[in-house]
Motif scaffolding. Structure first.
Motif, PDB file in Angstrom:
ATOM      1  N   GLY A 138      24.752   1.513 -88.124  1.00  0.00           N
ATOM      2  CA  GLY A 138      24.478   1.532 -89.557  1.00  0.00           C
ATOM      3  C   GLY A 138      25.550   0.789 -90.332  1.00  0.00           C
ATOM      4  O   GLY A 138      26.235  -0.090 -89.804  1.00  0.00           O
ATOM      5  N   TRP A 139      25.737   1.156 -91.593  1.00  0.00           N
ATOM      6  CA  TRP A 139      26.635   0.464 -92.510  1.00  0.00           C
ATOM      7  C   TRP A 139      28.053   0.383 -91.983  1.00  0.00           C
ATOM      8  O   TRP A 139      28.674   1.402 -91.676  1.00  0.00           O
ATOM      9  CB  TRP A 139      26.617   1.149 -93.867  1.00  0.00           C
ATOM     10  CG  TRP A 139      27.416   0.444 -94.906  1.00  0.00           C
ATOM     11  CD1 TRP A 139      27.109  -0.720 -95.520  1.00  0.00           C
ATOM     12  CD2 TRP A 139      28.666   0.874 -95.451  1.00  0.00           C
ATOM     13  NE1 TRP A 139      28.081  -1.042 -96.424  1.00  0.00           N
ATOM     14  CE2 TRP A 139      29.055  -0.086 -96.406  1.00  0.00           C
ATOM     15  CE3 TRP A 139      29.486   1.970 -95.235  1.00  0.00           C
ATOM     16  CZ2 TRP A 139      30.221   0.021 -97.137  1.00  0.00           C
ATOM     17  CZ3 TRP A 139      30.658   2.068 -95.951  1.00  0.00           C
ATOM     18  CH2 TRP A 139      31.005   1.097 -96.900  1.00  0.00           C
ATOM     19  N   PRO A 199      19.916   2.340 -81.864  1.00  0.00           N
ATOM     20  CA  PRO A 199      20.095   1.266 -80.896  1.00  0.00           C
ATOM     21  C   PRO A 199      19.617   1.689 -79.514  1.00  0.00           C
ATOM     22  O   PRO A 199      19.559   2.883 -79.210  1.00  0.00           O
ATOM     23  CB  PRO A 199      21.606   1.024 -80.903  1.00  0.00           C
ATOM     24  CG  PRO A 199      22.195   2.310 -81.355  1.00  0.00           C
ATOM     25  CD  PRO A 199      21.187   2.917 -82.291  1.00  0.00           C
ATOM     26  N   PRO A 200      19.293   0.720 -78.672  1.00  0.00           N
ATOM     27  CA  PRO A 200      18.920   1.087 -77.309  1.00  0.00           C
ATOM     28  C   PRO A 200      20.115   1.698 -76.587  1.00  0.00           C
ATOM     29  O   PRO A 200      21.255   1.305 -76.826  1.00  0.00           O
ATOM     30  CB  PRO A 200      18.534  -0.244 -76.656  1.00  0.00           C
ATOM     31  CG  PRO A 200      18.792  -1.313 -77.644  1.00  0.00           C
ATOM     32  CD  PRO A 200      19.264  -0.699 -78.925  1.00  0.00           C
ATOM     33  N   GLY A 201      19.875   2.665 -75.786  1.00  0.00           N
ATOM     34  CA  GLY A 201      20.967   3.201 -74.986  1.00  0.00           C
ATOM     35  C   GLY A 201      21.258   4.672 -75.136  1.00  0.00           C
ATOM     36  O   GLY A 201      21.374   5.351 -74.123  1.00  0.00           O
ATOM     37  N   SER A 203      26.481   8.570 -95.201  1.00  0.00           N
ATOM     38  CA  SER A 203      25.742   7.953 -96.279  1.00  0.00           C
ATOM     39  C   SER A 203      24.775   6.900 -95.757  1.00  0.00           C
ATOM     40  O   SER A 203      23.591   6.940 -96.038  1.00  0.00           O
ATOM     41  CB  SER A 203      26.708   7.332 -97.289  1.00  0.00           C
ATOM     42  OG  SER A 203      25.998   6.707 -98.323  1.00  0.00           O
ATOM     43  N   SER A 204      25.289   5.963 -94.985  1.00  0.00           N
ATOM     44  CA  SER A 204      24.460   4.881 -94.442  1.00  0.00           C
ATOM     45  C   SER A 204      24.857   4.551 -93.012  1.00  0.00           C
ATOM     46  O   SER A 204      24.778   3.404 -92.578  1.00  0.00           O
ATOM     47  CB  SER A 204      24.595   3.629 -95.312  1.00  0.00           C
ATOM     48  OG  SER A 204      24.117   3.865 -96.612  1.00  0.00           O
ATOM     49  N   HIS A 205      25.315   5.545 -92.272  1.00  0.00           N
ATOM     50  CA  HIS A 205      25.661   5.336 -90.875  1.00  0.00           C
ATOM     51  C   HIS A 205      25.264   6.567 -90.070  1.00  0.00           C
ATOM     52  O   HIS A 205      25.037   7.643 -90.627  1.00  0.00           O
ATOM     53  CB  HIS A 205      27.155   5.023 -90.700  1.00  0.00           C
ATOM     54  CG  HIS A 205      28.066   6.077 -91.216  1.00  0.00           C
ATOM     55  ND1 HIS A 205      28.279   6.294 -92.559  1.00  0.00           N
ATOM     56  CD2 HIS A 205      28.830   6.991 -90.569  1.00  0.00           C
ATOM     57  CE1 HIS A 205      29.145   7.289 -92.721  1.00  0.00           C
ATOM     58  NE2 HIS A 205      29.486   7.727 -91.517  1.00  0.00           N
ATOM     59  N   SER A 206      25.127   6.362 -88.751  1.00  0.00           N
ATOM     60  CA  SER A 206      24.651   7.423 -87.874  1.00  0.00           C
ATOM     61  C   SER A 206      25.501   7.484 -86.619  1.00  0.00           C
ATOM     62  O   SER A 206      26.062   6.472 -86.193  1.00  0.00           O
ATOM     63  CB  SER A 206      23.193   7.154 -87.492  1.00  0.00           C
ATOM     64  OG  SER A 206      22.378   7.065 -88.635  1.00  0.00           O
ATOM     65  N   LEU A 207      25.580   8.673 -86.021  1.00  0.00           N
ATOM     66  CA  LEU A 207      26.355   8.873 -84.809  1.00  0.00           C
ATOM     67  C   LEU A 207      25.566   9.712 -83.820  1.00  0.00           C
ATOM     68  O   LEU A 207      24.827  10.613 -84.221  1.00  0.00           O
ATOM     69  CB  LEU A 207      27.657   9.622 -85.107  1.00  0.00           C
ATOM     70  CG  LEU A 207      28.638   8.964 -86.043  1.00  0.00           C
ATOM     71  CD1 LEU A 207      28.382   9.387 -87.470  1.00  0.00           C
ATOM     72  CD2 LEU A 207      30.044   9.343 -85.641  1.00  0.00           C
TER      73      LEU A 207
END
Length: 91
Positions: free
Chosen positions: A59-60, A30-32, A43-47
């Motif tokens: 993400g998910w 995402p922007p920012g 699995s399907s998410h990011s930090l």
């Protein structure tokens, strides 16, 4: 950082890049997020954790289960596994 089928990279300038599967938006940064110091991929998410303790999750199901408690605004660390997020706060 490696998720199930996507990867995150942290550039020297503190920005995040992502590639691989994007079925749930996990590879669409995402922007920012800037001045990022730590990243994690599930699995399907990011930090992404910024130097000032600001946390970005995408993400998910990022808007439901994987969001941190709203009353904590300064994070010290992040980790992710299959469908969970691990967070460490400075207090």
């Amino acid at each position: 950082a490696c998720g199930s089928s996507h990867t995150l990279g942290l550039r020297a300038d503190g920005t995040v890049i992502a590639w691989g599967s994007n079925h749930s938006g996990e590879s669409t940064v995402p922007p920012g997020p800037g001045n990022v110091v730590k990243i994690a991929a599930g699995s399907s998410h990011s930090l992404a954790l910024e130097a000032d303790g600001t946390l970005h999750v995408w993400g998910w199901r990022a808007t439901i289960e994987n969001q941190p408690p709203p009353d904590v605004t300064h994070w010290a660390g992040v980790a992710a596994d299959g469908f969970n997020v691990g967070l460490l706060t400075n207090g």
